[in-house]
Structure formats: C-alpha cells, structure tokens
Enzyme design. Structure first.
Site, mmCIF file in Angstrom:
data_model
loop_
_atom_site.group_PDB
_atom_site.id
_atom_site.type_symbol
_atom_site.label_atom_id
_atom_site.label_comp_id
_atom_site.label_asym_id
_atom_site.label_seq_id
_atom_site.Cartn_x
_atom_site.Cartn_y
_atom_site.Cartn_z
ATOM 1 N N HIS A 89 -2.724 -3.318 -6.081
ATOM 2 C CA HIS A 89 -3.100 -2.901 -4.733
ATOM 3 C C HIS A 89 -4.618 -2.929 -4.560
ATOM 4 C CE1 HIS A 89 -3.540 0.477 -1.572
ATOM 5 N NE2 HIS A 89 -3.384 -0.687 -0.985
ATOM 6 N N ASN A 115 -3.573 6.321 -1.132
ATOM 7 C CA ASN A 115 -2.960 6.581 0.170
ATOM 8 C C ASN A 115 -2.194 7.896 0.221
ATOM 9 O OD1 ASN A 115 -3.856 4.448 1.813
ATOM 10 N ND2 ASN A 115 -2.442 3.042 0.822
ATOM 11 N N SER A 117 0.817 -1.212 0.000
ATOM 12 C CA SER A 117 0.000 0.000 0.000
ATOM 13 C C SER A 117 0.849 1.260 0.000
ATOM 14 C CB SER A 117 -0.922 0.017 1.229
ATOM 15 O OG SER A 117 -0.170 -0.137 2.421
ATOM 16 N N GLU A 126 -5.597 -0.546 -7.561
ATOM 17 C CA GLU A 126 -4.579 0.306 -8.172
ATOM 18 C C GLU A 126 -3.558 -0.582 -8.879
ATOM 19 O OE1 GLU A 126 -4.031 4.300 -5.537
ATOM 20 O OE2 GLU A 126 -3.320 2.449 -4.595
#
Length: 313
Positions: free
Chosen positions: A160, A211, A139, A172
């Site tokens: 991800h 993130n 992540s 992702e």
C-alpha cells in the site's frame, strides 16, 4: 510480450529469493495511484508495464506520468535525461496478457472489492511464473479476500503506497494468514532497497495501520462541519495552528478524494461495526453530488485549476 518460463533469467526462484531479482514489474490501473507506482518503479530502473481497461485510458496514464516527470524536472528533483529514461522504461497497454512475463504485479484499480477480485483472478490465469508475486495497493480491503480469488494465495501481499507516490516515503506491507514469509521479506526488501521507501508492517485487517488511525479523524472533522459547530476553514486552521499539523483534516480528505474516504470508511465499518467508522451523511451527499475534492475542484474547499492534481505548475 511473450510469457517467460521458469528457466528464463531472473524469473522463478531468482525472481523471488531477493528483491534484486525483480526486474519486470506490472501495474494494473493507471489512475493517480497506479501511475505513481509505475513511475517510481521505472525511476528505479525497472522494466514496467502499466495496464488500463482501454487504450485511451492507457494513453492518458502515460500522459499523467509524463506530466509528473516534467514537474519533477522543472523543480530540479530529477534531471531531464533521467525523466526521459524513466518514461522509456514504461510500456502502457490495454491487454492484461501483456503482464504474462512479469515477476511482480501490483493491482491499483478502483477501491471496489468486485473489481479488485476480478483483476486478481485474471492475473492468476495470465502471469506465467508460479513464483511471481501478486500485490494489491488497496487502502482498506482485507487482502486475504482478494488472494482467495487466486490459486496462489501464498504469493499475495498488500503493498500500500501513499499519494503522491513519487513524493511520500511510506509503504505498508500487509501480510495475510496465507502469505509466505519469503514473499513478505522480498516485497519489504523491494520497497526499501529498490524503491527507496520506508516500510511499516501491518496485519490484514481493514484500514491497516494508517487509514485505521487517519479515517476516524477525518470523519470526526466532517461531523463537526456537518453539525455547524465550525466551518471547514476553521476546523483546518485550528488543527494547523493549534496542533502544528501541516494540513487540517478536511484538506487531506479533499486530496484523497471524498469518494475514496467514503469507501474506506464503509470498509472499516463493515469490518468493525464501530460508529466512529461510519461515513457521515454529509460525506455521502457530497459524493453523490460529485463534489469529490481537489480533482473535481470542489470538496470541503474550492480549488483553482492550478491546484488540481495533474495540473500544470
């Protein structure tokens, strides 16, 4: 399980020319994320091998998946026959060598660069097909650092997922400076057509898209609470009722796990050196105290047993 040679059906060129050729998937790591990835792959009809560090951990991962499928069956989002068939497609093991014939292997171990690098190096030695794709569910860590532990950096990509994997639709796809265009195309097609996910593409930098945007927001909420400016309940209530967010920032921090939030923040700060990415002292103290959020029953909020991940209900 025996290694598949380049002439075996569905491997080599057929295994990577399009997503339909990926029939055998491996997952390394059976925590919430790894178990969720294995579950969605098996739901899609794929032969799935889930590898954990020990036999006991592998058994626990299978039980975690069985509980998730049972919840889905009770809610009516999956019929019981499909739930049973899904579980039958999953083999759990404590031997990395059981991944030798896989066409796609997703690493989902703890968010630690050393542990992930070790897994990548081992997979590179074990997975027989040189055209197999080695993916990571990291992540926050730059994918190229992991790919350099292998002799096939062009076959390495970030894939991800988001927690809970069977529910959240986003993936992702993260490509490095080495990732072959063909590999990026295949894993994008795999995530969308085979798994039914929605894909966004990201360059290879710490935090990727989601993130890099989310974590500074969570850290800002933690700093506000740390300063005594507002309580955790009021911070969350303010964003829920004032900005129409489904959850305020501290609830998802608890759900993600405060140790994971801290780890991502540290990776972001290491890469960008910007103060907004630095983990606040309160976050670090809570991690040291074992107050990690929902899975421990206590983070910025307190949770009943029924509210903890993997609990009945």
């Amino acid at each position: 399980m025996s290694p598949a040679g380049p002439s075996a059906a569905g491997t080599s060129a057929a295994g990577t020319s399009d997503a339909a050729g990926i029939l055998r998937v491996g997952v390394v790591g059976g925590g919430r994320m790894g178990a969720g990835i294995a579950e969605v792959c098996a739901r899609a009809g794929l032969d799935t091998v889930l590898c954990e560090a020990t036999r006991a951990a592998a058994t626990a991962a299978r039980e975690r998946i069985a509980a998730s499928l049972e919840r889905a069956a009770r809610r009516g989002t999956l019929d019981r026959a499909s739930a049973e068939a899904t579980l039958d497609r999953i083999t759990v093991t404590a031997e990395l060598t059981d991944l030798a014939d896989r066409q796609l292997v997703v690493e989902a171990v703890t968010e630690d660069a050393g542990a992930k690098t070790e897994v990548f190096a081992a997979r590179d030695r074990i997975v027989a097909d040189p055209a197999a794709i080695l993916a990571t569910n990291t992540s926050s860590l730059p994918v190229m650092r992991l790919g350099r532990a292998t002799g096939r950096a062009d076959r390495v990509v970030g894939l991800h997922f988001f927690d809970p994997v069977p529910v959240l639709p986003l993936v992702e796809v993260v490509t490095t400076l080495h990732t072959a265009a063909e590999v990026a195309a295949v894993v994008t097609d795999f995530a969308t057509r085979t798994l039914g996910k929605t894909v966004i593409r990201s360059g290879d930098r710490a935090g990727f898209v989601v993130n890099a945007l989310l974590v500074p927001y969570l850290l800002s909420a933690i700093r506000m609470t740390e300063s005594g400016f507002a309580t955790a309940a009021d911070v969350d209530r303010g964003m829920e009722l004032g900005c129409a967010h489904p959850m305020g920032p501290l609830k998802p921090a608890d759900l993600i796990g405060l140790d994971t939030v801290a780890s991502i923040a540290e990776s972001l700060y290491d890469e960008f050196k910007e103060p907004l990415y630095a983990p606040p002292p309160l976050l670090l103290r809570m991690v040291e105290a074992g107050l990690l959020g929902r899975r421990t029953g206590h983070g910025f909020h307190v949770y009943d047993r029924e509210e903890r991940p993997g609990s009945p209900g």
